[in-house]
Design an enzyme around this catalytic site. Structure first.
Site, PDB file in Angstrom:
ATOM      1  N   LYS A  11      19.998  63.376  34.269  1.00  0.00           N
ATOM      2  CA  LYS A  11      18.538  63.319  34.145  1.00  0.00           C
ATOM      3  C   LYS A  11      17.959  64.264  35.201  1.00  0.00           C
ATOM      4  CE  LYS A  11      14.186  62.015  33.816  1.00  0.00           C
ATOM      5  NZ  LYS A  11      13.663  62.957  34.852  1.00  0.00           N
ATOM      6  N   CYS A  26      15.206  68.486  51.941  1.00  0.00           N
ATOM      7  CA  CYS A  26      15.399  67.213  52.641  1.00  0.00           C
ATOM      8  C   CYS A  26      15.974  67.394  54.039  1.00  0.00           C
ATOM      9  CB  CYS A  26      16.300  66.293  51.815  1.00  0.00           C
ATOM     10  SG  CYS A  26      17.888  67.038  51.398  1.00  0.00           S
ATOM     11  N   GLU A  62      21.520  60.457  48.137  1.00  0.00           N
ATOM     12  CA  GLU A  62      21.122  61.454  49.135  1.00  0.00           C
ATOM     13  C   GLU A  62      19.605  61.434  49.163  1.00  0.00           C
ATOM     14  OE1 GLU A  62      19.653  64.487  50.763  1.00  0.00           O
ATOM     15  OE2 GLU A  62      20.577  65.724  49.202  1.00  0.00           O
ATOM     16  N   ASN A 121      13.743  70.434  43.746  1.00  0.00           N
ATOM     17  CA  ASN A 121      13.724  71.480  44.772  1.00  0.00           C
ATOM     18  C   ASN A 121      14.940  72.407  44.721  1.00  0.00           C
ATOM     19  OD1 ASN A 121      15.278  69.319  45.663  1.00  0.00           O
ATOM     20  ND2 ASN A 121      14.676  69.519  47.794  1.00  0.00           N
ATOM     21  N   GLU A 162       8.025  62.640  56.200  1.00  0.00           N
ATOM     22  CA  GLU A 162       8.558  63.940  55.802  1.00  0.00           C
ATOM     23  C   GLU A 162       7.434  64.727  55.125  1.00  0.00           C
ATOM     24  OE1 GLU A 162      12.753  65.294  53.715  1.00  0.00           O
ATOM     25  OE2 GLU A 162      11.700  63.545  52.911  1.00  0.00           O
TER      26      GLU A 162
END
Length: 484
Positions: free
Chosen positions: A180, A289, A255, A157, A386
């Site tokens: 990665k 997020c 996170e 994102n 979410e």
């Protein structure tokens, strides 16, 4: 893509200063979510390539950790300049592979570069300490040293900012990295690798691998040479990585997912609150997020707020990120569209009303019109999960404690927002909300100068500010005796 510097578009991986393919020759297609056309192909690497990247980083660490903070800072400064010079090209690559509007992509590039600039200076402020000794013939010194080789796993994102927010402090501390990036958005990461090379980082300091997430990820987590792993992504994957890292006791920064409440009290400036929802909820198409996932509005202003919000959301322009005036792009893939539809269907089945949006858009199969849902309730999926998409569910509440209790009724604790003009309420609610970050009368708070991170099942550690570099440092205490 009409790049000013076509050499920034790489379809190979960076390992030990060389651009290479997968050992097997296998590749993975990357598509444009707006047009569904193939953007390019990247190596589908696995364990063997990952192990070589780790070895390259280990060799680099032996000398890189001994360079001065000023020298590492100069490299980061040069990298910052190169990123900003390539802002147009980096934003172009990002919009093509991720879908966000070009203006938004340019903003992300500048935001990503800000971390490189910040930690170029912050590395010079890694201070130790002298502790008064309990014995006259002893001295106690505390020193901070780089943790070692770091594994970096980033999401799709924010394909530039999530990388620099992690590797800028790592490099400033003297830690080589193995990155990665998401298989959905690898080209932004690879372009940043080209610029890091040009900035003068030594071979092995920055390694970038694309490929199978499980194969590359397991090689990173089980190798004892890797002393730190930083991951941004879902809580489910974060827990899995945490378990895999336990065997070698790696340092972790995680996170993870959020379920951010956005509370509008009846004394709030409604226009300001609506603007805050627009900034928080619909940035990057709601694929963040920290975006507002549950919007709680006090009953006295509920109807007026819903009307104001719906009128603005209705006019949002969807389309390809390069089209003039586009404010929201596509979702990243078909699974994202399916989840949004499931949440909307569940909400309407349980009494919710869609004021606007929630329909397929003629721009393409990965586009869906942003939605505002009223009469949302705690038993709906939009309350528990979410959505990660442009759905704004509005929950009605009566008093302050009800709003705080509802906001905290989740295992997640990343971010929260609330709007009020009552100073005493500002302190009460801020102290009671179980989150790592709060926006009070603001709909966004991402900046390199402040710590970013969550509590509960939203993760461990902080990124940004001076806290960010501490995540890549070990503390060593030296007890010196025989001083008379």
């Amino acid at each position: 893509m009409n790049l000013q510097d076509a050499s920034l578009f790489r379809q190979h991986n960076l390992i030990s200063g060389e651009w290479v393919g997968a050992d097997s020759g296998a590749t993975m297609d990357v598509d444009n979510p707006s047009t569904l056309s193939v953007v390019g192909r990247v190596p589908n690497c696995g364990t063997a390539e990952t192990e070589r990247a780790i070895s390259a980083a280990e060799i680099c660490f032996k000398t890189f950790k001994k360079t001065t903070a000023a020298d590492r800072g100069a490299l980061l400064e040069r990298w910052f300049e190169l990123i900003m010079d390539a802002q147009y090209d980096l934003a172009t690559i990002m919009t093509v592979e991720q879908g966000k509007p070009f203006s938004e992509a340019k903003g992300e590039v500048a935001y990503a570069a800000s971390f490189v600039k910040w930690f170029a200076e912050e590395g010079k402020r890694v201070y130790g300490e002298t502790i008064p000794s309990p014995a006259q013939d002893r001295r106690i010194l505390v020193q901070k040293q780089p943790v070692g080789v770091c594994a970096i796993i980033t999401p799709w994102n924010f394909p530039a900012a999530m990388i620099t927010r992690k590797i800028a402090p790592a490099l400033a501390a003297g830690c080589p990295v193995v990155i990665k990036p998401s298989e959905f958005t690898p080209f932004t990461a690879l372009a940043l690798g080209v610029l890091a090379e040009r900035a003068g980082f030594p071979p092995g300091a920055v390694n970038i691998l694309t490929g199978d997430p499980a194969g590359v990820g397991s090689a990173l987590t089980r190798n004892p040479v890797v002393r730190k792993l930083s991951f941004t992504g879902s809580t489910r994957v974060g827990k899995m990585l945490m378990e895999q890292c336990a065997g070698t006791m790696k340092r972790l920064s995680l996170e993870l997912g959020g379920n951010a409440p956005f509370i509008v009290f009846d004394d709030a400036d409604l226009d300001l609150a609506v603007a805050g929802v627009m900034a928080s909820k619909f940035r990057n198409g709601g694929q963040t997020c920290v975006c507002a996932n549950r919007i709680y509005v006090q009953s006295g202003v509920y109807d007026a707020f819903a009307k104001k919000l719906a009128s603005i959301v209705r006019d949002l322009k969807l389309g390809d990120g390069f089209d003039e005036g586009v404010e929201m792009g596509p979702m990243i893939n078909e699974a994202a569209i399916a989840k949004i539809k499931t949440h909307l269907d569940d909400a309407t089945a349980k009494g919710g009303k869609i004021l606007v949006g929630g329909d397929p858009d003629p721009a393409g199969p990965r586009f869906i019109t942003p939605a505002v849902v009223t009469d949302a309730s705690a038993d709906m999926l939009v309350a528990a999960e979410e959505t990660f998409g442009p759905v704004a569910p509005l929950f009605k509440f009566e008093d302050e404690q009800e709003a705080v209790d509802a906001a905290n009724a989740t295992p997640f604790g990343l971010a929260a927002y609330f709007y009020t003009n009552d100073l005493t309420r500002t302190f009460r609610v801020s102290e009671d909300l179980e989150v790592g970050m709060i926006g009070i009368n603001v709909g966004g708070f991402a900046t390199e100068v402040a710590p970013f991170g969550g509590i509960k099942e939203s993760g461990l550690g902080r990124e940004g500010a001076h806290y960010g570099i501490d995540e890549y440092l070990e503390i060593k205490t030296m007890h010196i005796g025989g001083i008379v």
